[in-house]
Design a protein around this motif. Sequence first.
Motif, mmCIF file in Angstrom:
data_model
loop_
_atom_site.group_PDB
_atom_site.id
_atom_site.type_symbol
_atom_site.label_atom_id
_atom_site.label_comp_id
_atom_site.label_asym_id
_atom_site.label_seq_id
_atom_site.Cartn_x
_atom_site.Cartn_y
_atom_site.Cartn_z
ATOM 1 N N PHE A 633 0.828 -1.203 0.000
ATOM 2 C CA PHE A 633 0.000 0.000 0.000
ATOM 3 C C PHE A 633 0.868 1.260 0.000
ATOM 4 O O PHE A 633 0.549 2.243 -0.680
ATOM 5 C CB PHE A 633 -0.939 0.000 1.215
ATOM 6 N N LYS A 634 1.947 1.232 0.752
ATOM 7 C CA LYS A 634 2.837 2.390 0.821
ATOM 8 C C LYS A 634 3.501 2.645 -0.526
ATOM 9 O O LYS A 634 3.745 3.791 -0.926
ATOM 10 C CB LYS A 634 3.891 2.156 1.905
ATOM 11 N N LYS A 635 3.763 1.570 -1.263
ATOM 12 C CA LYS A 635 4.396 1.681 -2.588
ATOM 13 C C LYS A 635 3.486 2.396 -3.576
ATOM 14 O O LYS A 635 3.950 3.247 -4.364
ATOM 15 C CB LYS A 635 4.741 0.279 -3.092
ATOM 16 N N TYR A 636 2.190 2.077 -3.566
ATOM 17 C CA TYR A 636 1.276 2.617 -4.566
ATOM 18 C C TYR A 636 0.442 3.805 -4.055
ATOM 19 O O TYR A 636 -0.272 4.419 -4.838
ATOM 20 C CB TYR A 636 0.341 1.515 -5.061
ATOM 21 N N ASN A 637 0.530 4.096 -2.759
ATOM 22 C CA ASN A 637 -0.209 5.232 -2.194
ATOM 23 C C ASN A 637 0.654 5.883 -1.107
ATOM 24 O O ASN A 637 0.287 5.894 0.066
ATOM 25 C CB ASN A 637 -1.541 4.733 -1.619
ATOM 26 N N PRO A 638 1.821 6.430 -1.497
ATOM 27 C CA PRO A 638 2.827 6.848 -0.519
ATOM 28 C C PRO A 638 2.425 8.032 0.357
ATOM 29 O O PRO A 638 2.951 8.180 1.461
ATOM 30 C CB PRO A 638 4.034 7.213 -1.403
ATOM 31 N N GLU A 639 1.501 8.873 -0.102
ATOM 32 C CA GLU A 639 1.167 10.086 0.636
ATOM 33 C C GLU A 639 0.195 9.838 1.798
ATOM 34 O O GLU A 639 0.026 10.694 2.659
ATOM 35 C CB GLU A 639 0.564 11.125 -0.316
ATOM 36 N N PHE A 640 -0.444 8.671 1.798
ATOM 37 C CA PHE A 640 -1.451 8.398 2.824
ATOM 38 C C PHE A 640 -0.956 7.307 3.780
ATOM 39 O O PHE A 640 -0.349 6.325 3.331
ATOM 40 C CB PHE A 640 -2.767 7.942 2.190
ATOM 41 N N PRO A 641 -1.208 7.480 5.089
ATOM 42 C CA PRO A 641 -0.860 6.409 6.030
ATOM 43 C C PRO A 641 -1.683 5.160 5.731
ATOM 44 O O PRO A 641 -2.840 5.250 5.302
ATOM 45 C CB PRO A 641 -1.226 6.991 7.396
ATOM 46 N N VAL A 642 -1.078 4.001 5.939
ATOM 47 C CA VAL A 642 -1.778 2.736 5.677
ATOM 48 C C VAL A 642 -2.847 2.533 6.740
ATOM 49 O O VAL A 642 -2.567 2.609 7.941
ATOM 50 C CB VAL A 642 -0.797 1.555 5.660
ATOM 51 N N ASN A 643 -4.079 2.283 6.307
ATOM 52 C CA ASN A 643 -5.170 2.032 7.257
ATOM 53 C C ASN A 643 -5.805 0.695 6.929
ATOM 54 O O ASN A 643 -5.947 0.334 5.758
ATOM 55 C CB ASN A 643 -6.215 3.146 7.184
ATOM 56 N N TYR A 644 -6.136 -0.047 7.945
ATOM 57 C CA TYR A 644 -6.857 -1.305 7.748
ATOM 58 C C TYR A 644 -7.577 -1.667 9.033
ATOM 59 O O TYR A 644 -7.251 -1.160 10.117
ATOM 60 C CB TYR A 644 -5.903 -2.439 7.331
ATOM 61 N N ALA A 645 -8.573 -2.521 8.913
ATOM 62 C CA ALA A 645 -9.329 -2.996 10.073
ATOM 63 C C ALA A 645 -9.698 -4.450 9.842
ATOM 64 O O ALA A 645 -9.958 -4.860 8.705
ATOM 65 C CB ALA A 645 -10.588 -2.158 10.283
ATOM 66 N N PHE A 646 -9.699 -5.223 10.921
ATOM 67 C CA PHE A 646 -10.095 -6.630 10.843
ATOM 68 C C PHE A 646 -11.619 -6.718 10.963
ATOM 69 O O PHE A 646 -12.224 -6.125 11.863
ATOM 70 C CB PHE A 646 -9.436 -7.436 11.951
ATOM 71 N N VAL A 647 -12.213 -7.484 10.070
ATOM 72 C CA VAL A 647 -13.669 -7.618 10.052
ATOM 73 C C VAL A 647 -14.179 -8.240 11.349
ATOM 74 O O VAL A 647 -15.207 -7.814 11.885
ATOM 75 C CB VAL A 647 -14.124 -8.444 8.827
ATOM 76 N N ASP A 648 -13.455 -9.231 11.888
ATOM 77 C CA ASP A 648 -13.945 -9.871 13.118
ATOM 78 C C ASP A 648 -13.972 -8.883 14.287
ATOM 79 O O ASP A 648 -14.868 -8.924 15.130
ATOM 80 C CB ASP A 648 -13.119 -11.117 13.462
ATOM 81 N N GLU A 649 -12.990 -7.949 14.324
ATOM 82 C CA GLU A 649 -12.981 -6.944 15.384
ATOM 83 C C GLU A 649 -14.124 -5.949 15.208
ATOM 84 O O GLU A 649 -14.754 -5.524 16.187
ATOM 85 C CB GLU A 649 -11.644 -6.216 15.400
ATOM 86 N N GLN A 650 -14.383 -5.555 13.965
ATOM 87 C CA GLN A 650 -15.478 -4.619 13.707
ATOM 88 C C GLN A 650 -16.833 -5.265 13.994
ATOM 89 O O GLN A 650 -17.753 -4.611 14.481
ATOM 90 C CB GLN A 650 -15.414 -4.130 12.256
ATOM 91 N N TYR A 651 -16.942 -6.563 13.693
ATOM 92 C CA TYR A 651 -18.183 -7.279 13.994
ATOM 93 C C TYR A 651 -18.401 -7.337 15.507
ATOM 94 O O TYR A 651 -19.530 -7.170 15.990
ATOM 95 C CB TYR A 651 -18.126 -8.685 13.410
ATOM 96 N N ALA A 652 -17.318 -7.554 16.236
ATOM 97 C CA ALA A 652 -17.421 -7.629 17.699
ATOM 98 C C ALA A 652 -17.896 -6.304 18.296
ATOM 99 O O ALA A 652 -18.538 -6.287 19.354
ATOM 100 C CB ALA A 652 -16.072 -8.025 18.299
ATOM 101 N N ARG A 653 -17.608 -5.186 17.613
ATOM 102 C CA ARG A 653 -18.026 -3.879 18.120
ATOM 103 C C ARG A 653 -19.544 -3.721 18.116
ATOM 104 O O ARG A 653 -20.086 -2.867 18.828
ATOM 105 C CB ARG A 653 -17.390 -2.769 17.293
ATOM 106 N N LYS A 654 -20.228 -4.535 17.337
ATOM 107 C CA LYS A 654 -21.689 -4.471 17.307
ATOM 108 C C LYS A 654 -22.304 -4.864 18.653
ATOM 109 O O LYS A 654 -23.476 -4.597 18.910
ATOM 110 C CB LYS A 654 -22.236 -5.388 16.210
#
Length: 787
Positions: A633-654
Motif C-alpha cells: 500500500f505504501k508503494k502505490y499510495n505513498p502520501e497516505f498512512p496505511v489504514n486497515y481494520a479486521f472484520v472480526d474486530e469490527q463485527y465484535a463492536r456491534k
Amino acid sequence: MFRNYLKLAWRNIISNKGFSTLNILGLATGIAATAIILLWIDYELRFDKFHEKIDRIYEAYNLDVNSKGEKSVWNTTPKVMASAIQQDYPEVETTARFNWGSDALFSYGDKRIKAPGNIVDSTFLQIFSFPLVSGQPDQALMGTNSIVLTEGLAREIFGNEAPVGKTVLINNQYNFMVSGVLKDLPANSQFNFKFLVPWAFARQTGMDDNYWGNNSTRTFVLLKSGSEINPFNKKIKNLRKKYDSDSPEMETFLYPFKRSHLYARFEQGIESGGRIEIIRMFSLIAVFVLVIACINFMNLSTARSEKRAKEVGIRKTIGAGRSSLISQFLGESILISFISFVFGVIIIYLVLPWFNELVKVKLTIDAGNPFYWLGALGIILVTGLFAGFYPAFYLSSFKPVFVLKGTFKKFNAIVTPRKILVVLQFSFAIILIISTIIVRQQIRNAQNRNSGYDKSDLVYSYMEGDAEKNYMLIKNELLSSGTAVSITKTNSPITENWTNTWGIEWQGKPADDKTLVDRFYVDDGIVKTAGLKLLMGRDFDLTKFPGDSSGVILNETALKLMNFKEPLGQILRDGDQEWKVIGVVEDFVVRSPFYKITPLVIQGANGWFNVITIKLNNKRSVKDNLAAMEKIFKKYNPEFPVNYAFVDEQYARKFEDEKRTETLATLFASLAIIISCLGLFGLASYMAEVKTKEIGIRKVLGASVAAITYFLSIDFLKLVFISFVIAAPVSWYAMNKWLESYPYRIDIHWSMFVVAGVLSLLIAFGTVSYQAIKAAIANPVKSLRTE
C-alpha cells in the motif's frame, strides 16, 4: 445537647467496632455505587444540553408507510430540503445541512494527520453553541475553501503557531485556509468532528444536488422564538407533496434535537424509547443498591436492640423523652452516613478511572461545583434519615418496665419488620441476578448467531489518495506475493450498510411497495472473498463474464420479498440502470446481530467503491501478511498512512453497548449481593451470640455440628427463598419488556430462574454457615458460662 449526642454517637460506634464496620462498609459501598451511577446518568441526561438555543433546535425527519402498513422513520433528508424549509415557512429562523462526514488527511510541512470532519452550511455555528476561540461564527464558514478546526487538531497540525490564516492541504487535492478555531467538543455531544468545511465546497466539487429522492444528509432547523412545534409540524407535514413528485405521500416532521440522544427510536412512526430505557434501568439499580445498604443498617441496628434496650430504659426512667431518643439515634445514623460517605468518596476516586474505561466516558467529580456538594449533603441526609428512621423509632419505643425486667424480646415472631427487610433486600438482589443472567444470555444468543460469512483473516482498507487509481496494481501484487488469496472492491465494509432504497423495481412488484432494500456494491469475487454461502447461481467473475459488471446477487430475504420462483436471469431496475440476477446467497448479518436481516442486493462493478476487502493467506502469519500489505500500500499510495481494520474486530463492536450493559448489571448485582451478605453476616453473628446458651444446651444434649448449623441457618434460608418467590415474577416481567425491543431475541427459560434461585441460596448459606459452624463447634462449657 448536639455536642452531647455527637459524643454519645461516636462512643457507641467505637464500642461496637464489628457492627459499626459492617454498617460503614455496607453504606460506603452502596453510596459509592449509587453516586457513580448518578454521575453517569447526569452525564447522559446533559447530552447536548450546553447549546444555548437547544429548546429551538430541531432535526427534519421523514415518515413513510409501505404496502404492509408498516411505518418507517429516518433522519436522512434530501440536500435541497433545508432551503425549501427556510424559504416556505416564516417560523424558521435558519437551517443547516450536515453531511455524514469522513476522515481527511491534513498535510502541513512534513506533518501528515488524519481527522474526522463534516461539510456544513455556514449557519451551523449560529444554530449550535460550539464556541470559537478564534474567528467569528457568522463569518468562519463563508468562503468556499475556508476551514474551521478544533483546538486539539489545530495544535496537532500547527503546534504553537497561530492557525488562523494559514493554509493546509487536504487529501493531497484541496487547499483550505483556516478561518476559525473551535474549542474541543464536549464529551457528551452527539457530534465528534474535528474540522468543518462550508457547503459551498460541496457545490464546487459536485457533491451537492437538488434531487428530492437522494436522502443523504441531515437537516437541522432553528425555529424563531415563540414558534410552537405542533402547529408547525402540521404545516410541514406535506412538504414532499409540493416538491417530490416521486414520493408525494411521504411526510416530513421536525423532531426536538434535545431528545434525539435518549428517545429517538420509533416504532410504527411513534417515539418508543431508546437510550432512556438504559437510564431508567440503572436509575432503578442505583435505588436498589442504596436501599439494600440502608436495609443493612436498619437490620443491624435493630438486631442490637437488646444491648441498647437497657440504655433506653434507664434514660427513659430518668426523664428522657421519646423525641430526644429519636434525635440521638437519628444523629448516630447521620454520623455513620457521613463517615460512610467519606469512605464512599475514596472508593469513587479509586474506581472512577476503571469505570470510565468500562463505559467509554469521562466522568469527573467537579469539586468546585456547589451543586455537587449540595448533592453530597442530600445523599448523606437522605441515607442517614432513611437508614436510621426505623431503628430510631423502634429503639425509642421500648417500655422501661419491660426493658428492665428483660421481657421485651420477640425473637420467635413469625413476621417481624427485620424479616420483612431481609426479604426486601434479597428480593432486590435476586432481581438483579436474574436480570444479569437474561442480559448475558441475550448477548450470547446474538454472538452465536451465524454471521453468514467467514470473518477470519478478512481485513478491509479505505481507498484514499492513489489507492483507487492503483487498485489493480495493489490487488495483483497482494495476490502474487501470497499475502492475499482473494480481493474485491466494495462500497462499504461488509459489517456496515451505507445505502438503501425503495426505488428498485422488479417484475410483479406492487405499485405501493416501499420496502427498503439495502444495497452493497462489489466488483468481483465477493462470495469467495467473504466466504458467503452460495445457494444458487454463481459469484461475480469479470474475467469470464464481463457482463457481471451489471449483475446482481440477492440474499434470501430479498428473494422472498421479490417472490421469484426462478430468480436467475431476472432483471431489476435501479434508477436508470438494469441489473441481471446471477446468484442468491444465504442471509448474512450486515446491520445489528440483534435485529432481523433486511433485503439486500449485491450489485456489480457498475456501482461506486470506497473500500478494498482482502482475504489474507492463512498459511502465513498475520504479522507477515500485514507487514507485506503495508509495504504494498505504501508503494502505490505513498502520501497516505496505511489504514486497515479486521472484520472480526469490527463485527465484535456491534455488541459493545449490550456488553457494557451486561458488565454494569453484573457489577451492580454483585455489589447488591455483597452488601446483602454483609448484613446477613452481621445478623447471623448476632443471632449466634444471642443463642449462645441455647446452643450450649443443645450440644450437651447431643446435637451434632450439622444439626446446630441447620438450626441457625434455616430461618435465613427461608427468607431468601421467599425473596426468590417475590423476585422471579418481577424480574420476568421487567426483562420481558426489555427484550421486546429486540426482534432477534431469546425466550426466557425457567432454568434461568433455577440458576438464580440456587445461586442466591448458596450465597446466603455460605454467608450464614460460617457463623453457624463457628458457634456449633464452640466448647459448650464456655457457652453455658456466658450467662
